[in-house]
Design a protein around this motif. Structure first.
Motif, mmCIF file in Angstrom:
data_model
loop_
_atom_site.group_PDB
_atom_site.id
_atom_site.type_symbol
_atom_site.label_atom_id
_atom_site.label_comp_id
_atom_site.label_asym_id
_atom_site.label_seq_id
_atom_site.Cartn_x
_atom_site.Cartn_y
_atom_site.Cartn_z
ATOM 1 N N LYS A 76 0.833 -1.201 0.000
ATOM 2 C CA LYS A 76 0.000 0.000 0.000
ATOM 3 C C LYS A 76 0.873 1.257 0.000
ATOM 4 O O LYS A 76 1.890 1.324 0.691
ATOM 5 N N LEU A 78 0.305 4.141 1.322
ATOM 6 C CA LEU A 78 0.370 4.797 2.630
ATOM 7 C C LEU A 78 1.327 4.102 3.594
ATOM 8 O O LEU A 78 1.765 4.712 4.574
ATOM 9 N N ASP A 79 1.679 2.837 3.323
ATOM 10 C CA ASP A 79 2.655 2.154 4.176
ATOM 11 C C ASP A 79 4.012 2.865 4.151
ATOM 12 O O ASP A 79 4.775 2.791 5.119
ATOM 13 N N TYR A 84 1.740 10.353 7.373
ATOM 14 C CA TYR A 84 0.723 11.101 6.626
ATOM 15 C C TYR A 84 -0.680 10.734 7.126
ATOM 16 O O TYR A 84 -1.009 9.551 7.259
ATOM 17 N N PRO A 86 -4.580 11.269 6.039
ATOM 18 C CA PRO A 86 -5.474 11.770 4.990
ATOM 19 C C PRO A 86 -6.376 12.883 5.508
ATOM 20 O O PRO A 86 -6.862 12.831 6.645
ATOM 21 N N GLN A 94 -6.732 4.138 1.032
ATOM 22 C CA GLN A 94 -6.144 3.042 1.812
ATOM 23 C C GLN A 94 -5.804 1.831 0.948
ATOM 24 O O GLN A 94 -4.956 1.017 1.321
ATOM 25 N N THR A 126 3.415 15.347 -0.319
ATOM 26 C CA THR A 126 2.238 15.600 0.498
ATOM 27 C C THR A 126 1.127 16.230 -0.339
ATOM 28 O O THR A 126 -0.048 15.867 -0.194
ATOM 29 N N LEU A 129 -0.370 13.351 -2.264
ATOM 30 C CA LEU A 129 -1.129 12.461 -1.383
ATOM 31 C C LEU A 129 -2.500 13.048 -1.069
ATOM 32 O O LEU A 129 -3.499 12.323 -0.988
#
Length: 323
Positions: A76, A78-79, A84, A86, A94, A126, A129
């Motif tokens: 993933k 986000l790992d 961070y 959301p 996710q 960022t 993201l």
């Protein structure tokens, strides 16, 4: 056998229809067959190769996989960014993986890309993201020219523990004797516009936080671009030394997604054609590999809006002259 007349005919076509060309290099069976420069450029000139940068990022991701810095492309996104949070409570972000980014199948919240905010951001990772996810469905092709690929360079920076420029120098550029002198940070719009037109700036653009750009921003010569194509044609070996695994090359140059509107197959940041694969950037910047003919063609170009298709040019005028 390619004759002088063949070369005259080729250069007449270039000057007539592809006038923004900076340099062309053709390798056949690993041997230099043709190297020529235009528009006052030389072998020392370095031009902005735009989206060809993406395919070089793909090479670097492969090297990071080989070295164990990245263990799984299904990991993933986000790992890699545990700090961070959301902005909105949503589930889509996710489920987005590294592979979604590599295959241009990640969804984003923007309809019209907010380029001004992007280019003035101090932290492009960022910023991106914050735009990742939304109502789109992971797995559907959506080409992200600029806003999106910086997540890959952000991931590479996190995984390898050094800047992408440093990682590229150590593991790709220096072994292949490719010239890229420095990371470049713009301090004004004027600096960026000058960079896009320059032929004497060597390096890779970075945001102020130290993340190199993922979808644009690298300057190279046609000869250096040709080396990268030849590396892939060689199965990842350079002068007998392994640079990137043959397994990664095979996987990254097979179809994983498709731009249905244009009927174009896509691998891991490489465009695919019937006999091989290509990296393509604005203005007519191309690394083109034909596996069947054992041919590599690199074209560096000065930026021009709506430049004529270099793949057509290669297939119609170059391949026939270098059998």
């Amino acid at each position: 056998m390619t004759t002088q007349q063949d070369m005259k005919e080729l250069e007449a076509i270039i000057n007539k229809d592809y006038g923004n060309t900076a340099g062309i290099v053709v390798l056949k069976d690993g041997e230099m067959q043709y190297e020529q420069y235009f528009n006052d450029c030389t072998a020392e000139s370095r031009v902005h190769i735009y989206s060809v940068t993406k395919s070089i990022v793909s090479i670097l991701i492969g090297i990071a996989m080989d070295k164990g810095f990245i263990t799984d492309i299904d990991q993933k996104v986000l790992d890699f960014f545990p700090d961070y949070v959301p902005k909105q409570r949503e589930k889509t972000i996710q489920n987005i993986t590294l592979k979604h980014l590599l295959t241009m199948t990640a969804p984003y919240k923007y309809k019209i890309a907010p380029y001004v905010k992007y280019f003035t951001s101090d932290d492009m990772v960022t910023f991106t993201l914050d735009l990742l996810g939304g109502r789109g469905k992971p797995g559907q092709f959506r080409y992200a020219p600029l806003i999106g690929p910086d997540l890959l360079t952000g991931i590479l920076k996190q995984a390898a523990g050094q800047s992408v420029f440093e990682f590229a120098q150590e593991n790709l550029f220096i072994p292949l004797k490719i010239t890229a002198e420095r990371s470049i940070v713009f301090h004004s719009k004027e600096e960026q516009l000058a960079f896009n037109k320059a032929t004497d700036i060597s390096g890779w653009v970075s945001d102020p936080s130290g993340t190199n750009t993922g979808g644009w921003g690298l300057t190279l010569s046609a000869a250096d671009m040709a080396k990268l194509g030849q590396l892939y044609l060689n199965g990842g070996l350079w002068n007998g030394k392994p640079i990137v695994s043959a397994e990664w090359i095979s996987e990254s140059t097979k179809e994983h997604s498709r731009w249905v509107k244009e009927n174009l197959a896509y691998g891991y940041l490489w465009w695919l054609h019937e006999d091989g694969f290509a990296a393509m950037g604005d203005g007519g910047n191309v690394i083109y590999v034909n596996r069947k003919k054992n041919l590599t063609v690199a074209i560096a170009s000065l930026f021009k809006p709506r430049a004529k298709d270099r793949i057509d040019f290669i297939q119609n005028y170059i391949e026939s002259k270098f059998q």
